[in-house]
Design a protein around this motif. Structure first.
Motif, PDB file in Angstrom:
ATOM      1  N   VAL A  12       6.285  19.066  30.461  1.00  0.00           N
ATOM      2  CA  VAL A  12       4.912  19.396  30.071  1.00  0.00           C
ATOM      3  C   VAL A  12       4.702  18.901  28.639  1.00  0.00           C
ATOM      4  O   VAL A  12       5.458  19.259  27.738  1.00  0.00           O
ATOM      5  N   ALA A  13       3.711  18.095  28.445  1.00  0.00           N
ATOM      6  CA  ALA A  13       3.426  17.562  27.103  1.00  0.00           C
ATOM      7  C   ALA A  13       2.006  17.942  26.709  1.00  0.00           C
ATOM      8  O   ALA A  13       1.070  17.823  27.508  1.00  0.00           O
ATOM      9  N   PHE A  14       1.863  18.421  25.499  1.00  0.00           N
ATOM     10  CA  PHE A  14       0.535  18.777  25.011  1.00  0.00           C
ATOM     11  C   PHE A  14       0.545  18.746  23.488  1.00  0.00           C
ATOM     12  O   PHE A  14       1.570  18.432  22.874  1.00  0.00           O
ATOM     13  N   THR A  15      -0.598  19.057  22.899  1.00  0.00           N
ATOM     14  CA  THR A  15      -0.691  19.103  21.441  1.00  0.00           C
ATOM     15  C   THR A  15      -0.698  20.556  21.007  1.00  0.00           C
ATOM     16  O   THR A  15      -1.485  21.358  21.514  1.00  0.00           O
ATOM     17  N   LEU A  16       0.188  20.900  20.090  1.00  0.00           N
ATOM     18  CA  LEU A  16       0.246  22.262  19.556  1.00  0.00           C
ATOM     19  C   LEU A  16      -0.052  22.210  18.061  1.00  0.00           C
ATOM     20  O   LEU A  16       0.718  21.625  17.291  1.00  0.00           O
ATOM     21  N   ASN A  17      -1.159  22.789  17.688  1.00  0.00           N
ATOM     22  CA  ASN A  17      -1.572  22.818  16.270  1.00  0.00           C
ATOM     23  C   ASN A  17      -1.549  21.423  15.656  1.00  0.00           C
ATOM     24  O   ASN A  17      -1.055  21.208  14.541  1.00  0.00           O
ATOM     25  N   GLY A  18      -2.036  20.473  16.440  1.00  0.00           N
ATOM     26  CA  GLY A  18      -2.201  19.111  15.946  1.00  0.00           C
ATOM     27  C   GLY A  18      -0.995  18.215  16.114  1.00  0.00           C
ATOM     28  O   GLY A  18      -1.082  17.022  15.789  1.00  0.00           O
ATOM     29  N   LYS A  19       0.115  18.764  16.625  1.00  0.00           N
ATOM     30  CA  LYS A  19       1.313  17.943  16.769  1.00  0.00           C
ATOM     31  C   LYS A  19       1.696  17.833  18.239  1.00  0.00           C
ATOM     32  O   LYS A  19       1.651  18.833  18.976  1.00  0.00           O
ATOM     33  N   PRO A  20       2.113  16.655  18.669  1.00  0.00           N
ATOM     34  CA  PRO A  20       2.546  16.524  20.053  1.00  0.00           C
ATOM     35  C   PRO A  20       3.858  17.262  20.290  1.00  0.00           C
ATOM     36  O   PRO A  20       4.781  17.161  19.481  1.00  0.00           O
ATOM     37  N   VAL A  21       3.904  18.024  21.388  1.00  0.00           N
ATOM     38  CA  VAL A  21       5.123  18.756  21.759  1.00  0.00           C
ATOM     39  C   VAL A  21       5.346  18.559  23.250  1.00  0.00           C
ATOM     40  O   VAL A  21       4.424  18.187  23.995  1.00  0.00           O
ATOM     41  N   SER A  22       6.578  18.815  23.669  1.00  0.00           N
ATOM     42  CA  SER A  22       6.863  18.782  25.104  1.00  0.00           C
ATOM     43  C   SER A  22       7.998  19.742  25.390  1.00  0.00           C
ATOM     44  O   SER A  22       8.781  20.096  24.496  1.00  0.00           O
ATOM     45  N   LEU A  23       8.061  20.172  26.630  1.00  0.00           N
ATOM     46  CA  LEU A  23       9.127  21.084  27.048  1.00  0.00           C
ATOM     47  C   LEU A  23       9.308  20.945  28.547  1.00  0.00           C
ATOM     48  O   LEU A  23       8.457  20.396  29.246  1.00  0.00           O
ATOM     49  N   ASP A  24      10.456  21.451  29.023  1.00  0.00           N
ATOM     50  CA  ASP A  24      10.708  21.491  30.456  1.00  0.00           C
ATOM     51  C   ASP A  24      10.410  22.901  30.943  1.00  0.00           C
ATOM     52  O   ASP A  24      10.938  23.879  30.391  1.00  0.00           O
ATOM     53  N   ALA A  25       9.552  23.006  31.947  1.00  0.00           N
ATOM     54  CA  ALA A  25       9.109  24.323  32.382  1.00  0.00           C
ATOM     55  C   ALA A  25       9.183  24.455  33.895  1.00  0.00           C
ATOM     56  O   ALA A  25       8.779  23.539  34.622  1.00  0.00           O
ATOM     57  N   GLU A  26       9.714  25.604  34.347  1.00  0.00           N
ATOM     58  CA  GLU A  26       9.553  25.954  35.761  1.00  0.00           C
ATOM     59  C   GLU A  26       8.079  26.275  35.989  1.00  0.00           C
ATOM     60  O   GLU A  26       7.384  26.704  35.061  1.00  0.00           O
ATOM     61  N   PRO A  27       7.591  26.107  37.218  1.00  0.00           N
ATOM     62  CA  PRO A  27       6.174  26.366  37.474  1.00  0.00           C
ATOM     63  C   PRO A  27       5.739  27.782  37.122  1.00  0.00           C
ATOM     64  O   PRO A  27       4.587  28.006  36.764  1.00  0.00           O
ATOM     65  N   ARG A  28       6.663  28.751  37.172  1.00  0.00           N
ATOM     66  CA  ARG A  28       6.276  30.151  36.912  1.00  0.00           C
ATOM     67  C   ARG A  28       6.321  30.513  35.428  1.00  0.00           C
ATOM     68  O   ARG A  28       5.947  31.630  35.054  1.00  0.00           O
ATOM     69  N   LEU A  29       6.798  29.612  34.582  1.00  0.00           N
ATOM     70  CA  LEU A  29       6.921  29.940  33.151  1.00  0.00           C
ATOM     71  C   LEU A  29       5.547  30.184  32.536  1.00  0.00           C
ATOM     72  O   LEU A  29       4.636  29.362  32.664  1.00  0.00           O
ATOM     73  N   LEU A  30       5.411  31.323  31.864  1.00  0.00           N
ATOM     74  CA  LEU A  30       4.135  31.640  31.220  1.00  0.00           C
ATOM     75  C   LEU A  30       4.002  30.897  29.893  1.00  0.00           C
ATOM     76  O   LEU A  30       4.987  30.613  29.207  1.00  0.00           O
ATOM     77  N   ALA A  31       2.755  30.633  29.519  1.00  0.00           N
ATOM     78  CA  ALA A  31       2.492  29.967  28.247  1.00  0.00           C
ATOM     79  C   ALA A  31       3.008  30.804  27.081  1.00  0.00           C
ATOM     80  O   ALA A  31       3.498  30.256  26.088  1.00  0.00           O
ATOM     81  N   THR A  32       2.915  32.134  27.186  1.00  0.00           N
ATOM     82  CA  THR A  32       3.427  32.984  26.106  1.00  0.00           C
ATOM     83  C   THR A  32       4.915  32.718  25.877  1.00  0.00           C
ATOM     84  O   THR A  32       5.367  32.565  24.742  1.00  0.00           O
ATOM     85  N   ASP A  33       5.684  32.673  26.954  1.00  0.00           N
ATOM     86  CA  ASP A  33       7.131  32.467  26.814  1.00  0.00           C
ATOM     87  C   ASP A  33       7.423  31.049  26.330  1.00  0.00           C
ATOM     88  O   ASP A  33       8.334  30.833  25.530  1.00  0.00           O
ATOM     89  N   ALA A  34       6.675  30.083  26.818  1.00  0.00           N
ATOM     90  CA  ALA A  34       6.890  28.704  26.376  1.00  0.00           C
ATOM     91  C   ALA A  34       6.614  28.579  24.881  1.00  0.00           C
ATOM     92  O   ALA A  34       7.402  27.989  24.130  1.00  0.00           O
ATOM     93  N   LEU A  35       5.507  29.161  24.436  1.00  0.00           N
ATOM     94  CA  LEU A  35       5.136  29.045  23.023  1.00  0.00           C
ATOM     95  C   LEU A  35       6.124  29.792  22.132  1.00  0.00           C
ATOM     96  O   LEU A  35       6.585  29.262  21.115  1.00  0.00           O
ATOM     97  N   ARG A  36       6.446  31.011  22.527  1.00  0.00           N
ATOM     98  CA  ARG A  36       7.282  31.848  21.658  1.00  0.00           C
ATOM     99  C   ARG A  36       8.749  31.448  21.705  1.00  0.00           C
ATOM    100  O   ARG A  36       9.405  31.331  20.676  1.00  0.00           O
ATOM    101  N   GLN A  37       9.266  31.244  22.920  1.00  0.00           N
ATOM    102  CA  GLN A  37      10.720  31.073  23.054  1.00  0.00           C
ATOM    103  C   GLN A  37      11.159  29.614  22.977  1.00  0.00           C
ATOM    104  O   GLN A  37      12.251  29.319  22.497  1.00  0.00           O
ATOM    105  N   GLN A  38      10.334  28.722  23.459  1.00  0.00           N
ATOM    106  CA  GLN A  38      10.760  27.322  23.435  1.00  0.00           C
ATOM    107  C   GLN A  38      10.204  26.567  22.232  1.00  0.00           C
ATOM    108  O   GLN A  38      10.804  25.602  21.777  1.00  0.00           O
TER     109      GLN A  38
END
Ligand code: FES
Ligand code: FES
Length: 177
Positions: A12-38
């Motif tokens: 999953v690739a997107f822009t976070l606070n103006g910077k490009p970021v990416s992570l590997d996510a299972e379909p059930r991963l919540l945005a809260t957990d992705a933002l906070r933990q990853q």
């Protein structure tokens, strides 16, 4: 969105606070957990985890959204903003953050990131709000500490400042209402 497979991980690739970021996510991963933990964006708080309290509110393409009701894969290609992205620089507060500070519009602070995010988005499209409109915005957020009066005063002050008017002198006492 591409077809998702349970248990598989998706880039999953997107822009976070103006910077490009990416992570590997299972379909059930919540945005809260992705933002906070990853991604380490721990300013996004998690309260009720079912869309009621507003603590987890982020901006997606400029619109407030509950991160606890958003899947990480839904962030693909989007422009995401969290409270870490509100200040113009590491040593400067945004206008809204500064008026929150001036009006003592927070106490424990647990709700504050979500409220700032919602008000920031609202003031961008509604530069001349009245008190009732602002109460409706913050009505989507649970704050157990402040009674909301100082929050609304801070938002009115921020709106005036952003319009180039002098800051309000009301409600600057260090005691919440
Ligand atoms: S944690 Fe998302 S609305 Fe409460
Ligand atoms: S400042 Fe404590 S919940 Fe709002």
């Amino acid at each position: 969105m591409p077809r998702l497979t349970a248990g598989a991980r998706h880039r999953v690739a997107f822009t976070l606070n103006g910077k490009p970021v990416s992570l590997d996510a299972e379909p059930r991963l919540l945005a809260t957990d992705a933002l906070r933990q990853q991604l380490g964006a721990t300013g996004t708080h998690v309260g009720c985890e079912h869309g009621a309290c507003g603590a987890c509110t982020i901006q997606i393409d400029g619109e407030p959204a509950r991160a606890c009701l958003t899947l990480a894969v839904q962030l693909e290609g989007r422009d995401v903003r969290t409270v870490e992205g509100l200040a113009p620089a590491a040593d400067r507060l945004s206008v809204l953050q500064a008026t929150f500070r001036r009006h003592h519009a927070l106490q424990c602070g647990f709700c504050t990131a979500g409220i700032l995010i919602s008000l920031d988005a609202f003031l961008r499209t509604s530069p001349n709000p009245d008190e009732q409109e602002l109460r409706e915005v913050v009505g989507g957020h649970l704050c157990r500490c402040t009674g909301y009066t100082a929050i609304v005063a801070a938002a009115l002050d921020a709106a005036a400042t952003l319009r180039g008017e002098p800051a309000s002198s009301v409600n600057r006492d260090p005691v919440h209402v």
